[in-house]
Structures are given as C-alpha cells and as structure tokens.
Write a protein that holds these residues in place. Structure first.
Motif, PDB file in Angstrom:
ATOM      1  N   HIS A 367       8.733  -3.765  -1.910  1.00 13.96           N
ATOM      2  CA  HIS A 367       8.128  -5.098  -1.968  1.00 13.96           C
ATOM      3  C   HIS A 367       6.806  -5.120  -1.204  1.00 13.96           C
ATOM      4  O   HIS A 367       5.803  -5.683  -1.681  1.00 13.96           O
ATOM      5  CB  HIS A 367       9.090  -6.134  -1.385  1.00 13.96           C
ATOM      6  CG  HIS A 367       8.497  -7.489  -1.228  1.00 13.96           C
ATOM      7  ND1 HIS A 367       8.450  -8.163  -0.020  1.00 13.96           N
ATOM      8  CD2 HIS A 367       7.886  -8.310  -2.115  1.00 13.96           C
ATOM      9  CE1 HIS A 367       7.854  -9.322  -0.185  1.00 13.96           C
ATOM     10  NE2 HIS A 367       7.504  -9.448  -1.441  1.00 13.96           N
ATOM     11  N   ALA A 368       6.796  -4.512  -0.016  1.00  9.81           N
ATOM     12  CA  ALA A 368       5.553  -4.472   0.761  1.00  9.81           C
ATOM     13  C   ALA A 368       4.448  -3.788  -0.028  1.00  9.81           C
ATOM     14  O   ALA A 368       3.299  -4.258  -0.064  1.00  9.81           O
ATOM     15  CB  ALA A 368       5.787  -3.767   2.095  1.00  9.81           C
ATOM     16  N   SER A 369       4.767  -2.690  -0.689  1.00 14.30           N
ATOM     17  CA  SER A 369       3.746  -1.979  -1.464  1.00 14.30           C
ATOM     18  C   SER A 369       3.280  -2.794  -2.662  1.00 14.30           C
ATOM     19  O   SER A 369       2.104  -2.744  -3.034  1.00 14.30           O
ATOM     20  CB  SER A 369       4.306  -0.631  -1.937  1.00 14.30           C
ATOM     21  OG  SER A 369       4.563   0.215  -0.837  1.00 14.30           O
ATOM     22  N   SER A 370       4.185  -3.550  -3.276  1.00 13.36           N
ATOM     23  CA  SER A 370       3.789  -4.375  -4.416  1.00 13.36           C
ATOM     24  C   SER A 370       2.782  -5.447  -4.002  1.00 13.36           C
ATOM     25  O   SER A 370       1.984  -5.917  -4.828  1.00 13.36           O
ATOM     26  CB  SER A 370       5.020  -5.022  -5.059  1.00 13.36           C
ATOM     27  OG  SER A 370       5.526  -6.084  -4.270  1.00 13.36           O
ATOM     28  N   LEU A 371       2.812  -5.835  -2.724  1.00 15.46           N
ATOM     29  CA  LEU A 371       1.845  -6.820  -2.249  1.00 15.46           C
ATOM     30  C   LEU A 371       0.423  -6.262  -2.275  1.00 15.46           C
ATOM     31  O   LEU A 371      -0.545  -7.015  -2.429  1.00 15.46           O
ATOM     32  CB  LEU A 371       2.206  -7.270  -0.830  1.00 15.46           C
ATOM     33  CG  LEU A 371       3.504  -8.069  -0.704  1.00 15.46           C
ATOM     34  CD1 LEU A 371       3.880  -8.254   0.754  1.00 15.46           C
ATOM     35  CD2 LEU A 371       3.386  -9.429  -1.400  1.00 15.46           C
ATOM     36  N   LEU A 372       0.283  -4.939  -2.141  1.00 19.32           N
ATOM     37  CA  LEU A 372      -1.039  -4.327  -2.282  1.00 19.32           C
ATOM     38  C   LEU A 372      -1.601  -4.574  -3.676  1.00 19.32           C
ATOM     39  O   LEU A 372      -2.806  -4.806  -3.841  1.00 19.32           O
ATOM     40  CB  LEU A 372      -0.941  -2.824  -2.011  1.00 19.32           C
ATOM     41  CG  LEU A 372      -0.643  -2.398  -0.578  1.00 19.32           C
ATOM     42  CD1 LEU A 372      -0.283  -0.915  -0.530  1.00 19.32           C
ATOM     43  CD2 LEU A 372      -1.826  -2.681   0.335  1.00 19.32           C
ATOM     44  N   ASP A 373      -0.723  -4.520  -4.682  1.00 18.63           N
ATOM     45  CA  ASP A 373      -1.169  -4.793  -6.048  1.00 18.63           C
ATOM     46  C   ASP A 373      -1.597  -6.244  -6.204  1.00 18.63           C
ATOM     47  O   ASP A 373      -2.583  -6.542  -6.893  1.00 18.63           O
ATOM     48  CB  ASP A 373      -0.041  -4.459  -7.034  1.00 18.63           C
ATOM     49  CG  ASP A 373       0.300  -2.981  -7.041  1.00 18.63           C
ATOM     50  OD1 ASP A 373      -0.632  -2.167  -7.205  1.00 18.63           O
ATOM     51  OD2 ASP A 373       1.480  -2.638  -6.873  1.00 18.63           O
ATOM     52  N   VAL A 374      -0.877  -7.158  -5.552  1.00 14.82           N
ATOM     53  CA  VAL A 374      -1.244  -8.582  -5.624  1.00 14.82           C
ATOM     54  C   VAL A 374      -2.571  -8.811  -4.909  1.00 14.82           C
ATOM     55  O   VAL A 374      -3.436  -9.560  -5.397  1.00 14.82           O
ATOM     56  CB  VAL A 374      -0.141  -9.456  -5.005  1.00 14.82           C
ATOM     57  CG1 VAL A 374      -0.541 -10.936  -5.043  1.00 14.82           C
ATOM     58  CG2 VAL A 374       1.183  -9.256  -5.738  1.00 14.82           C
ATOM     59  N   ALA A 385      -4.614 -14.197  -0.533  1.00 16.02           N
ATOM     60  CA  ALA A 385      -4.569 -14.437   0.909  1.00 16.02           C
ATOM     61  C   ALA A 385      -3.130 -14.493   1.409  1.00 16.02           C
ATOM     62  O   ALA A 385      -2.815 -13.968   2.487  1.00 16.02           O
ATOM     63  CB  ALA A 385      -5.299 -15.738   1.249  1.00 16.02           C
ATOM     64  N   GLN A 386      -2.257 -15.150   0.652  1.00 15.15           N
ATOM     65  CA  GLN A 386      -0.859 -15.219   1.074  1.00 15.15           C
ATOM     66  C   GLN A 386      -0.217 -13.843   1.040  1.00 15.15           C
ATOM     67  O   GLN A 386       0.555 -13.475   1.942  1.00 15.15           O
ATOM     68  CB  GLN A 386      -0.072 -16.186   0.192  1.00 15.15           C
ATOM     69  CG  GLN A 386       1.370 -16.376   0.672  1.00 15.15           C
ATOM     70  CD  GLN A 386       2.135 -17.389  -0.144  1.00 15.15           C
ATOM     71  OE1 GLN A 386       2.135 -17.319  -1.361  1.00 15.15           O
ATOM     72  NE2 GLN A 386       2.800 -18.331   0.533  1.00 15.15           N
ATOM     73  N   ALA A 387      -0.533 -13.033   0.011  1.00 21.63           N
ATOM     74  CA  ALA A 387       0.001 -11.678  -0.069  1.00 21.63           C
ATOM     75  C   ALA A 387      -0.489 -10.835   1.103  1.00 21.63           C
ATOM     76  O   ALA A 387       0.263 -10.030   1.674  1.00 21.63           O
ATOM     77  CB  ALA A 387      -0.397 -11.036  -1.392  1.00 21.63           C
ATOM     78  N   ASP A 388      -1.745 -11.022   1.481  1.00 26.75           N
ATOM     79  CA  ASP A 388      -2.301 -10.266   2.600  1.00 26.75           C
ATOM     80  C   ASP A 388      -1.617 -10.645   3.917  1.00 26.75           C
ATOM     81  O   ASP A 388      -1.303  -9.769   4.732  1.00 26.75           O
ATOM     82  CB  ASP A 388      -3.806 -10.528   2.691  1.00 26.75           C
ATOM     83  CG  ASP A 388      -4.482  -9.630   3.708  1.00 26.75           C
ATOM     84  OD1 ASP A 388      -4.389  -8.397   3.567  1.00 26.75           O
ATOM     85  OD2 ASP A 388      -5.088 -10.164   4.657  1.00 26.75           O
ATOM     86  N   ALA A 389      -1.372 -11.937   4.116  1.00 28.62           N
ATOM     87  CA  ALA A 389      -0.683 -12.373   5.334  1.00 28.62           C
ATOM     88  C   ALA A 389       0.745 -11.845   5.373  1.00 28.62           C
ATOM     89  O   ALA A 389       1.228 -11.390   6.425  1.00 28.62           O
ATOM     90  CB  ALA A 389      -0.681 -13.901   5.414  1.00 28.62           C
ATOM     91  N   LEU A 390       1.426 -11.873   4.240  1.00 29.52           N
ATOM     92  CA  LEU A 390       2.801 -11.396   4.192  1.00 29.52           C
ATOM     93  C   LEU A 390       2.857  -9.890   4.406  1.00 29.52           C
ATOM     94  O   LEU A 390       3.734  -9.395   5.138  1.00 29.52           O
ATOM     95  CB  LEU A 390       3.426 -11.766   2.838  1.00 29.52           C
ATOM     96  CG  LEU A 390       4.892 -11.381   2.627  1.00 29.52           C
ATOM     97  CD1 LEU A 390       5.783 -11.908   3.749  1.00 29.52           C
ATOM     98  CD2 LEU A 390       5.378 -11.895   1.271  1.00 29.52           C
ATOM     99  N   LEU A 391       1.925  -9.150   3.808  1.00 29.96           N
ATOM    100  CA  LEU A 391       1.895  -7.707   4.010  1.00 29.96           C
ATOM    101  C   LEU A 391       1.628  -7.364   5.466  1.00 29.96           C
ATOM    102  O   LEU A 391       2.259  -6.453   6.027  1.00 29.96           O
ATOM    103  CB  LEU A 391       0.835  -7.070   3.114  1.00 29.96           C
ATOM    104  CG  LEU A 391       0.670  -5.552   3.264  1.00 29.96           C
ATOM    105  CD1 LEU A 391       1.962  -4.819   2.916  1.00 29.96           C
ATOM    106  CD2 LEU A 391      -0.476  -5.040   2.394  1.00 29.96           C
TER     107      LEU A 391
END
Length: 596
Positions: A367-374, A385-391
């Motif tokens: 899941h963390a890696s998928s946030l890089l794609d987002v 921005a939300q994906a970056d904060a969550l990652l």
C-alpha cells in the motif's frame, strides 16, 4: 539448505483482491499495467529469483566479497556478476523508471513485488541494485537536465549502479557534524575530499562505473545540517557531455567484516580531490538526501518482509516433516512413530505469528508503494498531497516494523528447527543474521520512531495519521452491518479511537516536557504498526469474501485474522501502558549511576 518459492498466490491476492491494483492503475491512467502484463512480470520475476538468485544465497554468505588492498578492488562472490548480467538483460533494473530515460515506466506497486522476491531470494545480492533506485529518484527530483541525461540512462538500464554516501567515522545520524569538503573547480565541477564509511555497494565488479551521491560542505557552508550540499561523484570521471574518462579520486579503503550479508560489499570510501558535480542548490543537499533516504527506507522494510517469508516457508516445511512426540490430545498420525511438530500448539504459535506478520506486512508495504504511483499520477493536487502525507507517515512504520518483525520471524523460524536451526546446514542461522542489519541501516528503529512522533506527528500535526484514520473509519462504516466482519470492525474502530486520543495526550505532555517525545516514540511506533495491520487483516477478510481464490485460501485468511486479533493485536496494551508511564521512569536515573 534453505529454499525459496515466490508466494505468487498471496502477492496476487494483495495486489488484485485487497488493493484493487487494476482499478487503481486504470484510474491513474496507467493503461499499460494490465492484468496480463502484471501477471507476466510476476511469473518471470519468480522464475529469475527462484532459479538464479536463490541458489547463490548460501554461496554469498560462505564466500563473501574479497578486497584487494593493493588496488582497492572488490570481487563479489561466485555467480553474482553473472546473475547481475541476467538482471540487466531482463530489463529488471528499469522496471519502474520513466520511459524517457530507458525504463519501462511500470507502477511502483509492481516493482515492490519484485523487490520482495529479490530480498527473499538473496538479500546480499539485492543490495547492489538497491541504492541505484534511490540515486535515480534523487536525480529525477533534484538533478539538472544534463545530469539526468548523462547519469540517469546508464543507471536505469543497469550499466552503472549508484550509492548513497552519508556516514563518516565520527557521525552517522547527526549529519550536521560531517567533515567531507568540496572545493569549486574552474570547469564548474568540485573537488571532493573526505572519508565515508558503511557504503553499501561502494565498490564491486558488477559494473564498470558507480555513481556515488556524496554529502559534503562547500567552503562557505554554514555550520550544522543547513550547510550540507550533495554531489555526484562517479568512480570514473564523467564530463557534462557524458564522456567517460579515467579513474576518479575515489578509492575503496576497506570492506567491513560483518555479522551477516557477507555477499554485500560494505565499504570505506576515501575521496581525494574527486571530481564531483553539485546536485541542486548549494547548502540544500538534505532535500535530495531525504529523497534517497525515504526510497531506501521503504526498500529496507521490504527486506525484512522478504527474509520473514523465506524463513517461514522453510520452517513450515520442516514442521510438517519433523516427527517429535505425540499431540497432547492424542496421536494425529497413528501410522507414524511420532507426530509432525506442526500439531503442537507452541509450534503453531510461532508459525501463525510469522504468517500473520508477513501477510499483513505485505499489504502494509505494498500500500505504501502504491502511494508513490498516486503521488506521481494522481488526478488533482489534493489527492497527490494527501497521498504524500500518508506515505510520509507510513514510511517509518514500514521501515521499522517490517524489519523488526523480520528479526522476530527469522527467530521463530529458527526455533522451529530447534538445534538444527543453529547449524549452517539448513540456512536458518544465515537468515537470522542477515535480518539484524535491516533494523539498523537507513536509520535505526529508534530514528524511525523519532521521525514518526517528532516530525510526522508533532511538526506536521499528524496529517498522515488523520488520513490513515479516515481509511479505517471508511472501512468500518462500509462494513458496519456485515455480521461476517463484526468481530473485526468493532475492535478496529476502538483501537483507532484509542490511537487518536493517545496521540493527542503525547502532544500535550510534550508541550510541557520535550523528553516525552523520545520516551514515547518506539512504543508509539509499534502501537501504530499493530493497529495498521489490524486494518489490513480486516480488509483481507472482507476481500477474501468476494475473491476467486480457493475456499482453503479464504479460510486461512479468516483464521489467521482471528489469530492476529486474539494473539498479536493485544501487544498494543503493553505499548500503551509504557507510553502512559511517561518520561520519568526513563530519565530519573542519573547518567553517572548506571553502573552503581
């Protein structure tokens, strides 16, 4: 001798059933990442790792890297160079890199699955291409166009490898103390001088050139971490047009003799007026460093996951074969002289602990890696921005928890073998030794904990935590009336509420006493990791209900989730009690009385 079989069924379940990767990739415009393409990559990656890398794991441990003091050259173990050539020929080096630099541009979530397989098959070998990905990301985000053109293409296609040169003999985490210097030269380059230690893949025979990314100080640099700049310092001199010259002023002064990962060269590098090129702005090297560091921290978390899975596979096989005593409730295999040890509750405790941490941890890491794609392809600024904060919030949890659980799982697996686990024949002691380093390099567990509480919670006001709590609440609301998930939804929601309240309490105490941050940090990190896995196990059960996987697979998910909630999630109680005790029990004893 330990063996490895890529867990493709669970990898596919994680990607397709739980994370809904096909839907995600389609929404992000990644039309090339079809199910057929992903399946083909997984199958071929499994073949390469099972047949090429895994057989070299023991060889790398027994023979290790050799160092020639006269020349400074490092020779990798037998078979490593040939395996790297196959890796490059197969296009694996550029799997997720941008196509404009020669990569295949496939999603990071898919690259994560390959990375897990590599680390399980041969962790030491996997360290050689590991830092190339961090160097690639740093150049993509901070490099000048000519630097990207000259250095990225050979890094992406695997002709060159990269390193990250931060640590010095007198400073590790506190980079404000570093002494390496960079003096301007007439041609726009810099002469870099100093000594770096613990440099993974700092010298080897897999490629002709190595791209070192080096932190150093300019002559006018302010003191402390604000005076750090980053430089590209190749092993062979490279000019702005990409012409490769002779040897640069970089020499391997030694390789470390280590507890594990013997097949990975951990080098002392001496730089003597080495030609370097400044990345980004002067005195702004920390930004580029954190780009590399965060990439590496996610990657190291996957190392813990891969080691856990290989150790578990071998312990499970042994537990099914090893005959010892009878089941306490009566013989389970009366036609045999004794029952296999898998019938015994304590062996099951160890195996189920491994299974629960591995399969839940796989989802956490993927899941963390998928946030890089987002972050790269999200539809709008708010989503990115939300994906970056969550990652950012998840990165220290992934790094610290997956590696600490890697130590735990390799320990449990070794215990399943009894005395046979302690000898080299079965390969379990190597996995246990290799696992220890993953909790140390790219920032120790304590450093991850301080980053989580001090920066991601206090400085950034818990933006990533809020995003994760929203995921939990969204899931709980969606399944609130589902009787098949009631045993998971209610306790998950309770833990999320407790997590939020506890975070606020730590913040309140820290305003009165800053020591409260350090006192709570490690326990807070593990508490966070266990609640995160509770979320992923609840989602696994939900996904299994609609999955096309066999009934036995689905039932295993349900029973493992129940084990996790009953036996592992209660660890949060101890962590909360420690956090609630505050800083006083840690700080009351004076430093000079520890030996009293």
């Amino acid at each position: 001798m330990s063996t490895y079989k890529a867990p493709l069924a669970d990898i596919r379940f994680a990607l397709f059933d739980v994370l809904q990767a096909e839907t995600l990739f389609s929404r992000l415009g990644r039309s090339e990442a079809t199910r057929d393409v992903i399946d083909a990559v997984l199958e071929e990656g499994a073949r390469f790792n099972e047949t090429v890398l895994a057989p070299l794991n023991r060889i790398g441990d027994e023979i290790g890297c050799s160092y020639d003091k006269a020349t400074g050259a490092v020779t990798t173990p037998p078979g490593f160079r040939e395996a790297y050539a196959q890796y490059v020929e197969g296009g694996w080096a550029g799997l997720t890199a941008p196509e404009r630099f020669g990569g295949q541009g496939l999603p990071h979530a898919l690259g994560t699955a390959l990375k897990e397989m590599i680390d399980a098959a041969n962790l030491a070998w996997g360290n050689f291409p590991l830092l190339s990905h961090g160097a690639t990301e740093a150049l993509l985000q901070h490099g000048e166009p000519w630097q990207q053109e000259v250095f990225l293409k050979p890094l992406v296609d695997g002709r060159w490898t990269g390193t990250m040169c931060l640590t010095e003999p007198h400073c590790g985490t506190d980079l404000g103390l570093l002494r390496t210097r960079a003096a301007p030269a007439e041609d726009g380059s810099y002469a870099v001088s100093g000594t770096k230690i613990f440099i993974t893949a700092g010298e080897h025979d897999l490629t002709d050139n190595i791209v070192h990314l080096v932190l150093a100080r300019l002559p006018d640099a302010p003191t402390g971490s604000r005076g750090i700049s980053m430089f590209i310092v190749p092993k062979l001199r490279v000019d702005r047009d990409g012409n490769v010259g002779g040897a640069n002023g970089v020499r391997c002064g030694a390789i470390e003799h280590k507890m594990g990962i013997h097949g990975s060269s951990t080098c002392v590098l001496n730089l003597d007026d080495a030609q370097g090129w400044l990345i980004g702005q002067p005195h702004k090297g920390l930004a580029a460093m954190f780009t590399m560091m965060n990439t590496a921290r996610l990657a190291v978390g996957l190392q813990g996951l891969g080691l856990s899975d290989r150790a578990y596979q071998n312990a499970l096989r042994y537990a099914r074969e090893r005959l010892q005593m009878r089941s306490l409730s009566g013989p389970k295999f009366p036609d045999r002289p004794a029952d296999p040890i898998i019938v015994h509750p304590d062996v099951r405790r160890m195996l189920l602990t491994c299974k629960a941490l591995i399969e839940g941890g796989r989802l956490l890491g993927y899941h963390a890696s998928s946030l890089l794609d987002v972050i790269e392809h999200g539809g709008d600024d708010d989503e990115r921005a939300q994906a970056d904060a969550l990652l950012g919030f998840l990165t220290p949890i992934v790094k610290a928890c997956l590696t600490e659980w890697g130590v735990e799982c390799t320990y449990h697996a070794l215990q399943c073998f009894g005395g046979h686990g302690y000898i080299a024949e079965h390969g379990m002691e190597q996995l246990a030794r290799d696992a220890r380093i993953t909790t140390l390099y790219e920032g120790t567990t304590g450093i991850q904990a301080l980053d989580l509480v001090g920066r991601k919670i206090m400085q950034l006001q818990g933006a990533g935590l809020k995003a994760f709590l929203e995921l939990i609440e969204g899931f709980c609301s969606e399944h609130e009336g589902n009787p098949d998930l009631a045993e998971f939804v209610a306790p998950l929601r309770d833990k999320a509420g407790e997590w939020q309240r506890m975070t606020q309490e730590i913040g309140g105490r820290a305003m009165a006493d800053p020591e409260e941050i350090g006192a709570a940090s490690v326990d807070y990190l593990f508490y966070s990791g266990y609640v995160a896995l509770a979320y992923w196990w609840a989602r696994s059960v939900a996904a299994a209900q609609t999955s096309s996987q066999p009934d036995a697979f689905k039932d295993a998910k349900l029973q493992t989730a129940r084990f996790y909630y009953a036996r592992i999630l209660p660890r949060t109680l101890a962590h909360k009690a420690a956090i609630d005790s505050g800083a006083a029990p840690l700080m009351a004893l004076q430093a000079d009385r520890f030996d009293a």
